[in-house]
Design a protein around this motif. Structure first.
Motif, PDB file in Angstrom:
ATOM      1  N   ALA A  23       0.807  -1.217   0.000  1.00  0.00           N
ATOM      2  CA  ALA A  23       0.000   0.000   0.000  1.00  0.00           C
ATOM      3  C   ALA A  23       0.843   1.271   0.000  1.00  0.00           C
ATOM      4  O   ALA A  23       0.357   2.341  -0.388  1.00  0.00           O
ATOM      5  N   GLN A  24       2.110   1.185   0.449  1.00  0.00           N
ATOM      6  CA  GLN A  24       2.999   2.343   0.472  1.00  0.00           C
ATOM      7  C   GLN A  24       3.923   2.409  -0.744  1.00  0.00           C
ATOM      8  O   GLN A  24       4.658   3.386  -0.912  1.00  0.00           O
TER       9      GLN A  24
ATOM     10  N   ASN B  21      -4.119   2.623   1.402  1.00  0.00           N
ATOM     11  CA  ASN B  21      -5.488   2.153   1.663  1.00  0.00           C
ATOM     12  C   ASN B  21      -5.476   0.630   1.755  1.00  0.00           C
ATOM     13  O   ASN B  21      -5.176  -0.036   0.776  1.00  0.00           O
ATOM     14  N   ARG B  22      -5.848   0.068   2.912  1.00  0.00           N
ATOM     15  CA  ARG B  22      -5.659  -1.363   3.162  1.00  0.00           C
ATOM     16  C   ARG B  22      -6.510  -2.244   2.259  1.00  0.00           C
ATOM     17  O   ARG B  22      -6.004  -3.016   1.449  1.00  0.00           O
ATOM     18  N   ASN B  23      -7.826  -2.192   2.444  1.00  0.00           N
ATOM     19  CA  ASN B  23      -8.731  -2.984   1.612  1.00  0.00           C
ATOM     20  C   ASN B  23     -10.033  -2.210   1.448  1.00  0.00           C
ATOM     21  O   ASN B  23     -11.005  -2.425   2.165  1.00  0.00           O
ATOM     22  N   PRO B  24     -10.057  -1.289   0.492  1.00  0.00           N
ATOM     23  CA  PRO B  24     -11.216  -0.404   0.338  1.00  0.00           C
ATOM     24  C   PRO B  24     -12.337  -1.073  -0.445  1.00  0.00           C
ATOM     25  O   PRO B  24     -12.297  -1.166  -1.651  1.00  0.00           O
TER      26      PRO B  24
ATOM     27  N   TYR C 203      -2.948   7.547   3.042  1.00  0.00           N
ATOM     28  CA  TYR C 203      -3.863   7.243   4.140  1.00  0.00           C
ATOM     29  C   TYR C 203      -3.259   6.305   5.188  1.00  0.00           C
ATOM     30  O   TYR C 203      -3.966   5.836   6.074  1.00  0.00           O
ATOM     31  N   GLY C 204      -1.968   6.048   5.086  1.00  0.00           N
ATOM     32  CA  GLY C 204      -1.213   5.559   6.229  1.00  0.00           C
ATOM     33  C   GLY C 204      -0.960   4.085   6.378  1.00  0.00           C
ATOM     34  O   GLY C 204      -0.010   3.690   7.061  1.00  0.00           O
ATOM     35  N   TRP C 205      -1.811   3.222   5.814  1.00  0.00           N
ATOM     36  CA  TRP C 205      -1.634   1.788   6.048  1.00  0.00           C
ATOM     37  C   TRP C 205      -0.337   1.308   5.407  1.00  0.00           C
ATOM     38  O   TRP C 205      -0.038   1.658   4.285  1.00  0.00           O
ATOM     39  N   PRO C 206       0.443   0.454   6.100  1.00  0.00           N
ATOM     40  CA  PRO C 206       0.308  -0.061   7.470  1.00  0.00           C
ATOM     41  C   PRO C 206       1.175   0.693   8.476  1.00  0.00           C
ATOM     42  O   PRO C 206       1.420   0.216   9.584  1.00  0.00           O
TER      43      PRO C 206
ATOM     44  N   GLU D 119      -2.830  10.843   6.308  1.00  0.00           N
ATOM     45  CA  GLU D 119      -4.173  11.319   6.638  1.00  0.00           C
ATOM     46  C   GLU D 119      -4.796  10.531   7.781  1.00  0.00           C
ATOM     47  O   GLU D 119      -4.608   9.315   7.890  1.00  0.00           O
ATOM     48  N   GLN D 120      -5.562  11.236   8.605  1.00  0.00           N
ATOM     49  CA  GLN D 120      -6.374  10.606   9.627  1.00  0.00           C
ATOM     50  C   GLN D 120      -7.763  10.294   9.073  1.00  0.00           C
ATOM     51  O   GLN D 120      -8.307  11.057   8.266  1.00  0.00           O
TER      52      GLN D 120
END
Length: 386
Positions: free
Chosen positions: A192-193, A232-235, A269-272, A295-296
């Protein structure tokens, strides 16, 4: 058709079969008397009709201008409904899908100018060599009930083994750009990154799958140029707020940390790296929940409710819900009604507790709310009672 086995605790109210949420009085359960549910929230009374109860792992739904509704099943079929009834017909000639775990035939939507061009879009897990698959966006037209002029527009690679975290939702914005979601594929969260692969991202393309020149990441450094956001982990939920030109997304956390995000160009959006969840064995994923440049969420859930499809309520048929976001909960088996103050979370209410694993919630062109559930296999319609 019978759905009695799916009934919740009920109470008789003015001759209707009704279920009250926590805001209502507690009443003793009685036996169901017909094939409907109902709920009351604030000043809005809702009767919920079970339209169909034999869906097999449904995932997405959309409507054609002639009023027909199309519902996808993960195994690779699209069922055709007319006037809220299954016609007994299915779309023919669809591609084979990688039907493993969460992978298969996933979302479906029509082009905003469908009346002019006839394009229908689906996301599906496309089979590749060595039992690998990748989230692929395809479009086609209908000739009778047959899918013709099929075009694979874009594949979110690289292809991956297994069936976890395929994301899959498709939306269009006011300018006709298409966005779709793709999960991180599960076993390598740092996908994700990494901007060099398409996993754990929201993507933006033109309606023919080509890349807009103003996307935030170019391919000069090996980046995937369709990426709009990452981390985004699993949108599995994506919706466009037309009036305010906003994209809302929900994504699964691990054990805890499901997120509601406002999706904006080029953001991480930060994951992980950051998360409010933890590993399924209870060990920490990270020791931080915030980091500069990440982002939070506008809201998050601990424990997880397993957020899935969502819709933005625009219809006047639900006056006290207008502007709210309705989110399907798989694990907790309800619909979450989230009230926002602009882009700030205000409150949440659980609707239809124990209705089943809610995979998608959608607002029809004529302004009614529909939902589909896994396991219980329901297609339901929420009818306001004045």
């Amino acid at each position: 058709m019978s759905s009695n086995k799916h009934y919740l605790p009920l109470v008789i109210l003015a001759g209707a079969v009704s279920l009250w949420t926590a805001c209502g009085p507690k009443e003793p359960a009685v036996e169901p008397i017909d094939e409907t549910f109902a709920t009351q929230t604030e000043k809005l009374l809702i009767k919920v009709d079970t339209l169909y109860d034999k869906l097999e792992n449904p995932w997405g739904m959309t409507w054609l201008p002639d009023g027909r509704m199309l519902v996808t099943e993960r195994k690779g079929e699209i069922l055709i409904f007319k006037d809220d009834k299954f016609t007994g017909e299915k779309i023919q000639g669809l591609p084979a899908v990688h039907n493993v775990n969460q992978a298969g035939l996933l979302d479906i939507t029509v082009h905003p100018k469908y009346a002019e061009n006839g394009w229908i879009y689906i996301s599906y897990a496309k089979n590749f060599e060595d039992s690998t698959a990748a989230t692929t966006i395809m479009r086609f037209k209908l000739e009778g009930n047959t899918a013709v002029q099929q075009e694979d527009l874009i594949t979110a690679g690289p292809a991956w083994k297994g069936g976890r975290h395929f994301g899959s939702r498709i939306i269009f914005d006011n300018e006709g750009y298409m966005y779709f979601s793709n999960g991180d594929k599960g076993n390598i969260p740092m996908n994700a990154q990494n901007l060099n692969n398409a996993h754990g991202k929201i993507h933006r393309v033109k309606d023919d799958g080509t890349i807009p020149s103003d996307n935030p990441f170019t391919d000069s450094l090996g980046n995937v140029s369709s990426i709009w956001t990452y981390g985004n982990r699993n949108p599995q939920g994506l919706i466009y707020d037309k009036a305010n030109n906003r994209i809302w997304e929900v994504e699964h956390g691990p054990m805890g940390g499901d997120e509601l995000n406002l999706i904006e160009k080029g953001k991480n959006y930060g994951w992980p790296v950051i998360t409010y969840g933890q590993n399924y064995d209870g060990t920490p994923i990270t020791d931080i929940t915030e980091k500069e440049g990440m982002e939070q969420p506008k809201h998050y859930w601990v424990p997880s409710i397993a957020t899935c499809g969502l819709t933005f309520v625009t219809s006047d048929k639900y006056p006290t819900w207008k502007g709210n976001i309705l989110i399907g909960a798989l694990a907790k088996q309800h619909i979450a009604r989230v009230e926002m103050d602009g882009t700030t979370f205000k409150s949440e209410e659980k609707l239809l507790q124990d209705i089943g694993r809610v995979r998608q919630v959608a607002e029809s062109p004529d302004g009614y709310i529909y939902a589909i559930t896994e396991a219980t296999g329901l297609l339901i319609k929420l009818l306001p009672i004045r």
